[in-house]
Design a protein around this motif. Structure first.
Motif, PDB file in Angstrom:
ATOM      1  N   PRO A  47       0.798  -1.236   0.000  1.00 52.54           N
ATOM      2  CA  PRO A  47       0.000   0.000   0.000  1.00 52.54           C
ATOM      3  C   PRO A  47       0.827   1.280   0.000  1.00 52.54           C
ATOM      4  O   PRO A  47       0.362   2.323  -0.454  1.00 52.54           O
ATOM      5  N   CYS A  48       2.096   1.229   0.454  1.00 54.77           N
ATOM      6  CA  CYS A  48       2.941   2.425   0.448  1.00 54.77           C
ATOM      7  C   CYS A  48       3.448   2.754  -0.955  1.00 54.77           C
ATOM      8  O   CYS A  48       4.028   3.811  -1.168  1.00 54.77           O
ATOM      9  N   GLY A  49       3.239   1.843  -1.925  1.00 58.51           N
ATOM     10  CA  GLY A  49       3.654   2.095  -3.295  1.00 58.51           C
ATOM     11  C   GLY A  49       4.841   1.281  -3.758  1.00 58.51           C
ATOM     12  O   GLY A  49       5.209   1.336  -4.928  1.00 58.51           O
ATOM     13  N   VAL A  50       5.495   0.525  -2.863  1.00 55.69           N
ATOM     14  CA  VAL A  50       6.617  -0.321  -3.275  1.00 55.69           C
ATOM     15  C   VAL A  50       6.078  -1.460  -4.142  1.00 55.69           C
ATOM     16  O   VAL A  50       5.194  -2.203  -3.721  1.00 55.69           O
ATOM     17  N   ASN A  51       6.611  -1.564  -5.359  1.00 56.06           N
ATOM     18  CA  ASN A  51       6.170  -2.560  -6.335  1.00 56.06           C
ATOM     19  C   ASN A  51       7.291  -3.569  -6.546  1.00 56.06           C
ATOM     20  O   ASN A  51       8.439  -3.187  -6.755  1.00 56.06           O
ATOM     21  N   LEU A  52       6.936  -4.860  -6.469  1.00 54.78           N
ATOM     22  CA  LEU A  52       7.896  -5.940  -6.679  1.00 54.78           C
ATOM     23  C   LEU A  52       7.470  -6.770  -7.877  1.00 54.78           C
ATOM     24  O   LEU A  52       6.299  -7.138  -7.996  1.00 54.78           O
ATOM     25  N   ASN A  53       8.413  -7.038  -8.762  1.00 52.51           N
ATOM     26  CA  ASN A  53       8.193  -7.938  -9.894  1.00 52.51           C
ATOM     27  C   ASN A  53       8.964  -9.218  -9.612  1.00 52.51           C
ATOM     28  O   ASN A  53      10.188  -9.197  -9.508  1.00 52.51           O
ATOM     29  N   PHE A  54       8.256 -10.324  -9.480  1.00 47.50           N
ATOM     30  CA  PHE A  54       8.880 -11.607  -9.225  1.00 47.50           C
ATOM     31  C   PHE A  54       9.091 -12.318 -10.547  1.00 47.50           C
ATOM     32  O   PHE A  54       8.130 -12.626 -11.253  1.00 47.50           O
ATOM     33  N   ILE A  55      10.348 -12.534 -10.882  1.00 45.08           N
ATOM     34  CA  ILE A  55      10.709 -13.189 -12.129  1.00 45.08           C
ATOM     35  C   ILE A  55      10.705 -14.687 -11.849  1.00 45.08           C
ATOM     36  O   ILE A  55      11.437 -15.167 -10.975  1.00 45.08           O
ATOM     37  N   LEU A  56       9.877 -15.415 -12.578  1.00 46.02           N
ATOM     38  CA  LEU A  56       9.562 -16.795 -12.235  1.00 46.02           C
ATOM     39  C   LEU A  56      10.337 -17.806 -13.066  1.00 46.02           C
ATOM     40  O   LEU A  56       9.795 -18.827 -13.482  1.00 46.02           O
ATOM     41  N   ASN A  57      11.623 -17.548 -13.296  1.00 43.77           N
ATOM     42  CA  ASN A  57      12.394 -18.464 -14.121  1.00 43.77           C
ATOM     43  C   ASN A  57      13.652 -18.977 -13.429  1.00 43.77           C
ATOM     44  O   ASN A  57      14.618 -19.347 -14.086  1.00 43.77           O
ATOM     45  N   ALA A  58      13.647 -19.036 -12.103  1.00 48.20           N
ATOM     46  CA  ALA A  58      14.816 -19.571 -11.392  1.00 48.20           C
ATOM     47  C   ALA A  58      15.026 -21.018 -11.815  1.00 48.20           C
ATOM     48  O   ALA A  58      14.083 -21.804 -11.860  1.00 48.20           O
ATOM     49  N   SER A  59      16.265 -21.350 -12.125  1.00 49.57           N
ATOM     50  CA  SER A  59      16.563 -22.704 -12.597  1.00 49.57           C
ATOM     51  C   SER A  59      17.098 -23.609 -11.493  1.00 49.57           C
ATOM     52  O   SER A  59      17.321 -24.782 -11.720  1.00 49.57           O
ATOM     53  N   VAL A  60      17.309 -23.063 -10.308  1.00 53.34           N
ATOM     54  CA  VAL A  60      17.754 -23.864  -9.169  1.00 53.34           C
ATOM     55  C   VAL A  60      16.863 -23.561  -7.970  1.00 53.34           C
ATOM     56  O   VAL A  60      16.253 -22.493  -7.885  1.00 53.34           O
ATOM     57  N   LYS A  61      16.789 -24.500  -7.065  1.00 54.91           N
ATOM     58  CA  LYS A  61      16.007 -24.308  -5.845  1.00 54.91           C
ATOM     59  C   LYS A  61      16.779 -23.422  -4.876  1.00 54.91           C
ATOM     60  O   LYS A  61      17.994 -23.328  -4.938  1.00 54.91           O
ATOM     61  N   PRO A  62      16.063 -22.784  -3.941  1.00 56.08           N
ATOM     62  CA  PRO A  62      16.751 -21.906  -2.990  1.00 56.08           C
ATOM     63  C   PRO A  62      17.768 -22.675  -2.165  1.00 56.08           C
ATOM     64  O   PRO A  62      17.563 -23.818  -1.819  1.00 56.08           O
TER      65      PRO A  62
END
Length: 131
Positions: A47-62
């Motif tokens: 709600p404060c305006g911070v926008n996150l784009n999650f790129i969904l192409n990670a090729s390895v697990k965390p």
């Protein structure tokens, strides 16, 4: 000088959209869209305006965060800092959510207070209360 107005969004590569979405919703972000585009990307906004784009192409697990968890220091973005009014209240709320800080709260020499957490992919998030 380039007349920059503000940061539009932060892009973060992640391994699993639902896990990421669940985590960031706990911090107050709301899901806007996604997956969209050729990458693909999902978008959340606070709600404060911070926008996150999650790129969904990670090729390895965390596992290890290559920028923060290995001895060799690779170039790149290491964390995002979110400004807050009361670091102790943030700490209390995180504890209530079962999120354990990786560092802090600490007070710097200039009087700022900092607290750090990790998201499910080990990306670093700093909460920053200015002096």
């Amino acid at each position: 000088m380039i007349p920059i107005k503000r940061i539009n969004h932060v892009g973060i590569r992640v391994s699993d959209l639902q896990t990421t979405r669940d985590f960031y919703e706990q911090l107050g972000f709301r899901f806007l869209a996604g997956p969209v585009g050729p990458e693909p990307v999902a978008i959340m906004e606070h709600p404060c305006g911070v926008n996150l784009n999650f790129i969904l192409n990670a090729s390895v697990k965390p596992g290890e965060n290559i920028l923060m968890d290995v001895d060799q220091k690779h170039p790149g973005y290491t964390h995002m800092a979110l400004e807050v009014d009361d670091i102790n209240e943030v700490h209390r709320q995180l504890q209530g959510l079962g999120i354990t800080p990786t560092e802090g709260p600490v007070t710097t020499n200039n009087g700022a207070s900092l607290l750090f957490i990790r998201d499910p992919d080990r990306n670093v998030i700093e909460f920053h209360q200015p002096a």
